[in-house]
Write a protein that holds these residues in place. Structure first.
Motif, short mmCIF file in Angstrom:
data_model
loop_
_atom_site.label_atom_id
_atom_site.label_comp_id
_atom_site.label_asym_id
_atom_site.label_seq_id
_atom_site.Cartn_x
_atom_site.Cartn_y
_atom_site.Cartn_z
N PRO A 183 45.10 -3.18 -1.43
CA PRO A 183 44.12 -4.02 -0.74
C PRO A 183 44.09 -5.44 -1.28
O PRO A 183 44.20 -5.66 -2.50
CB PRO A 183 42.78 -3.32 -1.02
CG PRO A 183 43.02 -2.39 -2.15
CD PRO A 183 44.48 -2.18 -2.31
N VAL A 184 43.98 -6.40 -0.38
CA VAL A 184 43.78 -7.82 -0.75
C VAL A 184 42.64 -8.32 0.14
O VAL A 184 42.64 -8.11 1.34
CB VAL A 184 45.05 -8.66 -0.51
CG1 VAL A 184 44.80 -10.13 -0.85
CG2 VAL A 184 46.23 -8.13 -1.33
N ASP A 185 41.64 -8.98 -0.47
CA ASP A 185 40.50 -9.47 0.30
C ASP A 185 40.65 -10.92 0.72
O ASP A 185 40.09 -11.34 1.73
CB ASP A 185 39.21 -9.31 -0.52
CG ASP A 185 38.90 -7.85 -0.76
OD1 ASP A 185 38.54 -7.17 0.21
OD2 ASP A 185 39.08 -7.37 -1.89
N LEU A 186 41.37 -11.68 -0.08
CA LEU A 186 41.52 -13.11 0.24
C LEU A 186 42.79 -13.65 -0.38
O LEU A 186 43.12 -13.32 -1.53
CB LEU A 186 40.31 -13.90 -0.32
CG LEU A 186 40.31 -15.40 -0.06
CD1 LEU A 186 40.05 -15.72 1.42
CD2 LEU A 186 39.25 -16.12 -0.93
N ILE A 187 43.49 -14.49 0.41
CA ILE A 187 44.61 -15.24 -0.15
C ILE A 187 44.16 -16.69 -0.28
O ILE A 187 43.70 -17.28 0.71
CB ILE A 187 45.84 -15.17 0.78
CG1 ILE A 187 46.41 -13.75 0.82
CG2 ILE A 187 46.91 -16.16 0.34
CD1 ILE A 187 47.55 -13.56 1.79
N VAL A 188 44.25 -17.23 -1.47
CA VAL A 188 43.98 -18.66 -1.66
C VAL A 188 45.34 -19.34 -1.75
O VAL A 188 46.14 -19.03 -2.65
CB VAL A 188 43.16 -18.91 -2.95
CG1 VAL A 188 42.98 -20.40 -3.19
CG2 VAL A 188 41.80 -18.22 -2.86
N TYR A 189 45.60 -20.22 -0.81
CA TYR A 189 46.91 -20.89 -0.78
C TYR A 189 46.76 -22.30 -1.35
O TYR A 189 46.07 -23.14 -0.78
CB TYR A 189 47.42 -20.94 0.67
CG TYR A 189 48.71 -21.72 0.88
CD1 TYR A 189 49.76 -21.69 -0.05
CD2 TYR A 189 48.90 -22.48 2.03
CE1 TYR A 189 50.94 -22.39 0.16
CE2 TYR A 189 50.09 -23.18 2.26
CZ TYR A 189 51.09 -23.14 1.31
OH TYR A 189 52.27 -23.83 1.52
N TRP A 227 54.49 -18.57 6.90
CA TRP A 227 53.72 -17.33 6.71
C TRP A 227 52.21 -17.57 6.78
O TRP A 227 51.49 -16.90 7.53
CB TRP A 227 54.11 -16.72 5.36
CG TRP A 227 53.43 -15.42 5.01
CD1 TRP A 227 53.14 -14.38 5.86
CD2 TRP A 227 52.96 -15.01 3.71
NE1 TRP A 227 52.53 -13.36 5.17
CE2 TRP A 227 52.41 -13.71 3.87
CE3 TRP A 227 52.97 -15.60 2.44
CZ2 TRP A 227 51.85 -13.00 2.79
CZ3 TRP A 227 52.43 -14.88 1.37
CH2 TRP A 227 51.87 -13.61 1.55
N LEU A 228 51.74 -18.54 6.01
CA LEU A 228 50.29 -18.69 5.82
C LEU A 228 49.62 -19.72 6.73
O LEU A 228 48.43 -19.61 7.01
CB LEU A 228 49.99 -19.05 4.36
CG LEU A 228 50.44 -18.03 3.30
CD1 LEU A 228 50.12 -18.52 1.90
CD2 LEU A 228 49.79 -16.66 3.54
N ILE A 229 50.35 -20.72 7.18
CA ILE A 229 49.74 -21.77 8.01
C ILE A 229 50.11 -21.58 9.49
O ILE A 229 49.24 -21.43 10.34
CB ILE A 229 50.17 -23.17 7.52
CG1 ILE A 229 49.82 -23.37 6.03
CG2 ILE A 229 49.52 -24.27 8.38
CD1 ILE A 229 48.34 -23.41 5.70
N LYS A 230 51.39 -21.55 9.76
CA LYS A 230 51.81 -21.37 11.17
C LYS A 230 51.66 -19.92 11.62
O LYS A 230 51.58 -19.65 12.80
CB LYS A 230 53.26 -21.84 11.34
CG LYS A 230 53.43 -23.33 11.10
CD LYS A 230 54.86 -23.76 11.42
CE LYS A 230 55.15 -25.13 10.84
NZ LYS A 230 56.53 -25.25 10.34
N LYS A 231 51.68 -19.01 10.67
CA LYS A 231 51.54 -17.56 10.94
C LYS A 231 52.58 -17.08 11.95
O LYS A 231 52.27 -16.35 12.90
CB LYS A 231 50.12 -17.24 11.43
CG LYS A 231 49.04 -17.69 10.45
CD LYS A 231 47.66 -17.28 10.91
CE LYS A 231 46.61 -17.56 9.88
NZ LYS A 231 45.94 -18.81 9.92
#
Ligand SMILES: Nc1ncnc2c1ncn2[C@@H]1O[C@H](COP(=O)(O)OP(=O)(O)O)[C@@H](O)[C@H]1O
Ligand SMILES: Nc1ccn([C@H]2C[C@H](O)[C@@H](COP(=O)(O)O)O2)c(=O)n1
Length: 269
Positions: A183-189, A227-231
């Protein structure tokens, strides 16, 4: 933080059916091999995803970003907060496994040693995800997800990882995320320019990384952005908070403080 194979007692239980696992073994991989750092192998008690009773209830925050973007510095800042335990990437292990340095080998000859390093990264990151903590918030540097989606992907796409190595690593990764609850609750980029990272990397002066050109950081940056911005690549394992991180240290610490509540409320997102 424990060595691979060290750490507290992990208690697993099964909660939902597996999808077809084909010919793969139903038992958990041994989390330690060699160097006499052995830890008990746990076998599943039935068909289902392995979850860890108490640990799965903790809030998990993964700090993601390019090489030398400031992740460790960010973790260091939050380590002073009570009830947060920080888990840095196990880079010291990647530089010394039974006297070998797979990180250096990978930079010297990625086609030969990329699979070696990334297999070990995958194991040690899994160990990080599964390790016990008494704190209610676990803050990790990167994750098993970025190891695969960013670094393995980069090696393969740049033609530096043979297709067979990529296929084997991908099967391992898919088995892990299918069969073990991570489990991961939040990704801080921490979003930086590759140029900033190049400067910070030179300043940090880690021996193995002296060969890293700006272009390598640009490739890693692009994969993170996709991955994280354009998804546009693979699904995100958690919601994301983006913190622009090109600023000087003082401003970054201010940014972390400003975002403290949003970060620590991760389990309520
Ligand atoms: N905001 C910042 N401005 C300037 N230098 C920084 C900043 N944050 C970190 N550094 C320095 O940059 C280098 C890399 O930072 P680090 O936190 O180790 O990055 P990472 O863990 O992402 O690889 C270190 O030498 C660190 O002291
Ligand atoms: N899956 C991974 C993760 C990290 N690395 C390399 C990149 C750096 O040289 C080093 C540590 O990264 P940092 O925390 O400084 O961003 O490990 C890799 O090759 N594969």
């Amino acid at each position: 933080m424990s060595a691979v194979g060290g750490g507290g007692v992990n208690v697993f239980r099964c909660v939902r059916p597996l999808f077809n696992r084909g010919a793969l073994s139903p038992s958990l991989p041994t989390l330690a091999a060699g160097c006499n750092r052995g830890r008990t192998v746990r076998t599943r008690s039935g068909a289902g995803k392995l979850v860890r009773n108490a640990e799965d209830k903790k809030t998990v925050i993964c700090i993601e970003g390019n090489i030398a973007s400031g992740k460790t510095t960010c973790l260091e800042y939050f380590s002073k907060t009570s009830n947060i335990e920080v888990f840095t990437e196990p880079v010291s292990k990647w530089r010394n496994v039974c006297g070998h340095n797979p990180l250096a080998l990978m930079y010297q000859d990625p086609e030969r040693w990329g699979i070696t390093l990334q297999t070990y990264v995958q194991l040690t990151m899994l160990d990080r995800h599964l390790s016990s903590t008494s704190a209610s918030v676990r803050m990790m540097e990167r994750s098993i997800f970025s190891a695969k989606y960013i670094f393995v992907e980069n090696l393969f796409r740049s033609g530096k990882m043979p297709a067979v190595d990529y296929a084997v690593l991908s099967e391992w990764f898919n088995w892990i995320i299918t069969n073990i609850s991570i489990p991961v609750d939040l990704i801080v980029y921490l979003q930086t320019s590759p140029q900033t990272c190049h400067e910070r990397l030179k300043q940090r002066c880690r021996e193995e990384e002296k060969v890293i050109p700006l272009e390598y950081l640009e490739s890693i940056h692009q994969l993170y952005e996709d991955w994280l911005i354009k998804k546009t690549t693979v699904p995100l394992p958690a919601p994301i908070l983006v913190i622009p991180a090109d600023h000087d240290l003082q401003k970054m610490l201010h940014q972390y403080e400003k975002n403290r509540d949003r970060i620590l409320a991760a389990d309520r997102l």
